[in-house]
Motif scaffolding. Structure first.
Motif, PDB file in Angstrom:
ATOM      1  N   TRP A 165       2.261   9.822  -1.202  1.00  0.00           N
ATOM      2  CA  TRP A 165       2.230   8.765  -2.203  1.00  0.00           C
ATOM      3  C   TRP A 165       0.906   8.011  -2.173  1.00  0.00           C
ATOM      4  O   TRP A 165       0.270   7.864  -1.129  1.00  0.00           O
ATOM      5  N   SER A 166       0.509   7.483  -3.314  1.00  0.00           N
ATOM      6  CA  SER A 166      -0.795   6.811  -3.452  1.00  0.00           C
ATOM      7  C   SER A 166      -0.917   5.621  -2.523  1.00  0.00           C
ATOM      8  O   SER A 166      -1.990   5.370  -1.956  1.00  0.00           O
ATOM      9  N   HIS A 204       1.194  11.922  -7.284  1.00  0.00           N
ATOM     10  CA  HIS A 204       0.744  11.321  -6.028  1.00  0.00           C
ATOM     11  C   HIS A 204      -0.782  11.401  -5.858  1.00  0.00           C
ATOM     12  O   HIS A 204      -1.515  11.492  -6.831  1.00  0.00           O
ATOM     13  N   GLY A 205      -1.217  11.368  -4.604  1.00  0.00           N
ATOM     14  CA  GLY A 205      -2.646  11.462  -4.338  1.00  0.00           C
ATOM     15  C   GLY A 205      -3.371  10.145  -4.555  1.00  0.00           C
ATOM     16  O   GLY A 205      -2.762   9.090  -4.769  1.00  0.00           O
ATOM     17  N   TYR A 206      -4.699  10.222  -4.555  1.00  0.00           N
ATOM     18  CA  TYR A 206      -5.532   9.017  -4.472  1.00  0.00           C
ATOM     19  C   TYR A 206      -6.813   9.208  -5.255  1.00  0.00           C
ATOM     20  O   TYR A 206      -7.644  10.055  -4.926  1.00  0.00           O
ATOM     21  N   TRP A 258      -2.053  15.414  -3.330  1.00  0.00           N
ATOM     22  CA  TRP A 258      -0.743  15.310  -2.688  1.00  0.00           C
ATOM     23  C   TRP A 258      -0.644  16.183  -1.439  1.00  0.00           C
ATOM     24  O   TRP A 258       0.190  15.929  -0.567  1.00  0.00           O
ATOM     25  N   HIS A 273      -1.955   6.693   0.901  1.00  0.00           N
ATOM     26  CA  HIS A 273      -3.384   7.018   0.958  1.00  0.00           C
ATOM     27  C   HIS A 273      -4.234   5.744   1.007  1.00  0.00           C
ATOM     28  O   HIS A 273      -5.209   5.665   1.765  1.00  0.00           O
ATOM     29  N   LEU A 274      -3.852   4.758   0.200  1.00  0.00           N
ATOM     30  CA  LEU A 274      -4.610   3.504   0.186  1.00  0.00           C
ATOM     31  C   LEU A 274      -4.549   2.818   1.535  1.00  0.00           C
ATOM     32  O   LEU A 274      -5.585   2.410   2.086  1.00  0.00           O
ATOM     33  N   LEU A 299      -7.047   2.077  -9.224  1.00  0.00           N
ATOM     34  CA  LEU A 299      -6.437   3.145  -8.428  1.00  0.00           C
ATOM     35  C   LEU A 299      -5.400   3.839  -9.298  1.00  0.00           C
ATOM     36  O   LEU A 299      -4.520   3.182  -9.868  1.00  0.00           O
ATOM     37  N   THR A 300      -5.489   5.172  -9.400  1.00  0.00           N
ATOM     38  CA  THR A 300      -4.555   5.879 -10.269  1.00  0.00           C
ATOM     39  C   THR A 300      -4.325   7.299  -9.766  1.00  0.00           C
ATOM     40  O   THR A 300      -4.844   7.696  -8.711  1.00  0.00           O
ATOM     41  N   THR A 301      -3.542   8.042 -10.516  1.00  0.00           N
ATOM     42  CA  THR A 301      -3.256   9.446 -10.226  1.00  0.00           C
ATOM     43  C   THR A 301      -4.163  10.327 -11.095  1.00  0.00           C
ATOM     44  O   THR A 301      -4.895   9.825 -11.949  1.00  0.00           O
ATOM     45  N   MET A 351       3.319   6.385  -6.916  1.00  0.00           N
ATOM     46  CA  MET A 351       2.246   5.533  -6.390  1.00  0.00           C
ATOM     47  C   MET A 351       2.836   4.455  -5.492  1.00  0.00           C
ATOM     48  O   MET A 351       2.393   4.232  -4.367  1.00  0.00           O
TER      49      MET A 351
END
Length: 531
Positions: free
Chosen positions: A138-139, A96-98, A114, A142-143, A160-162, A185
């Motif tokens: 989830w990405s 996850h994350g951004y 995350w 965040h977006l 955009l990725t992890t 994502m």
């Protein structure tokens, strides 16, 4: 000295798995038969910067290089040689994350992990739009939250990725992601094994009025299944991993994966009707589904295995931290009395004594909420122990109730799967700190879930070992076996671990406990309000 291992390393037949965890970066070197032959590690911590949890790119690369250098030192000490080349490499990381990048390849804003929970508005909106549970971490959450916040950088996003995807891209120049990590994502279509085209279209329409120069599909990594070619280590990538210059370019890499996927591989839980439970500081269960759930649930995340099968994930923020704090209190008492202290012995004595307690814990009640718990809709937590004058307040009952509390929230989420969705599971495998005292955590979790629980000795090797297996699957699967069959035949050879079956009295007692637990949640809510 193990001359076979030295020969494997010298001939470039060893396989490397690397995993970025929340507090440690770990590397495992294996032989072609997936047996670990060397390890390395680096300890790190996230930072709270401008209200968001992050790791700097400098910390990421320093950590990776130090972890790999530690591996090289251990190889030299054990085998008197160095790593010049490898059969394959695999990189995994916390999901996850951004991580958003501009056209120049530079990160636009600090990595958002995350752990951040500032995305509630976005996650709720997207869950409704997609008719699919979209978790805060989830990405895509965040977006969209960055879009809702009107953040300037969004218009400049080129990729955009992890975290795993970022490391892999830097090592290979390939913008790809394993399907398990990609499923954190944006939701995956189980038929196409790719991002849901319908959801991508809905998102593009949702933000069309913003006039961004990109479409969602343009900025996401390409989705790859386990076993697919995912690029080779470039000259620059080799130097980024090993600044000493010993490691040669050209080594194949498998698709980068998330830590949930590597945990499934390390416990041989990638086929339908299998699952695993990780129980440590936090806990989560992963059950591979035979069919889709009848509807979305806010406490159940749908992700995938590394080969694309749908997985129901129940994630709990709290597990053993409060339990460990109580054990530390007893350790402090022992020190006060001038008695010899062996921490492992204290855990063993107290955990095993808990099994002599009453199945319903004598009416005692405990909440282990060091932090908030989304499954029970609490944004904050307060560790809480509650009893009435008529309850049986014994040491055995007290320890048992704290063990129950460690997996209570996990039971609430899984009761939906077992009781409402009637999911069938042939094998659940436990791993993590709760299972360190042999047999106790297994029996408690078996009571909570009403299902047999297995524990494997190999599961202790953890995520980096699972990632090394996936790298080996890329280069050594000459027979073209599906991943579940490869794990059964080439890695675990039918070994399913030591199984503990639920005891009917334990199950009945845990069910009584959880009724009181859910009825008294307002007490926990009031504790948060008052202290």
């Amino acid at each position: 000295m193990n001359t076979d291992a030295k020969s494997i390393i010298d001939n470039g037949k060893a396989i490397l798995g690397i995993e970025f965890g929340s507090t440690r970066i770990k590397a495992v070197l294996t032989d072609p038969c997936h047996r670990p032959i060397a390890q390395g590690s680096h300890t790190w911590e996230n930072q709270l910067v401008d209200g968001l949890w992050t790791y700097s790119t400098e910390a990421i690369w320093h950590g990776l290089q130090d972890c790999y250098a530690d591996l090289r030192r251990n190889v030299n000490e054990q085998y008197g040689t160095d790593i010049e080349t490898l059969a394959a490499i695999g990189v995994s990381a916390m999901m996850h994350g951004y991580m958003a990048f501009g056209k120049d390849g530079e990160i636009l804003v600090p990595f958002r992990t995350w752990r951040n929970t500032n995305t509630a508005e976005a996650a709720a909106c997207l869950s409704e739009l997609f008719a699919f549970n979209i978790p805060l971490r989830w990405s895509i959450s965040h977006l969209y939250q960055a879009i809702l916040n009107g953040e300037e950088h969004v218009k400049n996003i080129n990729y955009l990725t992890t975290l795993a995807g970022y490391i892999h891209w830097s090592l290979t120049d390939r913008r790809v992601l394993g399907i398990g990590d990609a499923s954190g994502m944006l939701p995956i279509d189980p038929q196409t094994k790719d991002y849901s085209a319908a959801m991508v279209s809905k998102f593009d329409k949702l933000v069309a009025d913003k006039g961004y120069p990109w479409k969602l599909a343009d900025i996401l990594p390409k989705v790859l299944l386990a076993g697919k070619e995912a690029g080779k280590l470039t000259e620059n990538g080799a130097l980024r991993l090993d600044p000493s210059g010993h490691l040669k370019a050209g080594i194949p890499l498998c698709p980068p994966e998330g830590d949930a996927g590597t945990g499934m591989v390390a416990t041989n839980a990638v086929k339908p009707r299998t699952g695993n439970v990780s129980a440590g500081t936090s806990s989560f269960s992963m059950i591979v589904l035979e069919k889709d759930l009848s509807k979305p649930y806010s406490v159940i995340d749908i992700v995938t295995t590394p080969d694309g099968s749908p997985v129901a994930m129940v994630h709990c923020n709290n597990c053993t931290s409060d339990l460990n704090a109580w054990v530390s209190l007893f350790k402090e008492y022992q020190e006060l009395m001038g008695m010899p202290v062996d921490t492992d012995a204290i855990f063993s004595k107290l955990y095993n004594h808990a099994l002599s307690g009453e199945a319903d814990c004598g009416g005692l009640l405990s909440y282990n909420y060091i932090s908030g718990e989304p499954v029970t809709s609490l944004a904050e937590g307060r560790p809480l122990f509650v009893r009435s004058a008529g309850d049986r307040f014994t040491l055995a009952n007290f320890m048992r109730v704290n063990l129950y509390a460690a997996v209570g929230v996990l039971k609430i989420g899984n009761d939906i799967l077992f009781n409402e969705e009637h999911i069938k599971v042939d094998r659940l495998t436990g791993h993590g700190g709760l299972f360190k005292t042999k047999g106790v955590g297994q029996r408690i979790l078996a009571a909570a879930l009403g299902s047999p629980i297995s524990v494997m000795e190999t599961a202790g090797e953890g995520g980096p070992w699972g990632m090394a297996i996936l790298a080996g699957y890329l280069v050594n699967n000459v027979a073209g076996l599906p991943l579940p069959e490869y794990l059964d035949k080439k890695v675990f050879a039918g070994y399913s671990g030591t199984e503990t079956r639920p005891i009917p009295g334990d199950v009945a007692g845990f069910n009584e406990y959880i009724k009181t637990y859910q009825k008294c949640l307002p007490v926990e809510e009031m504790a948060v309000k008052c202290k």
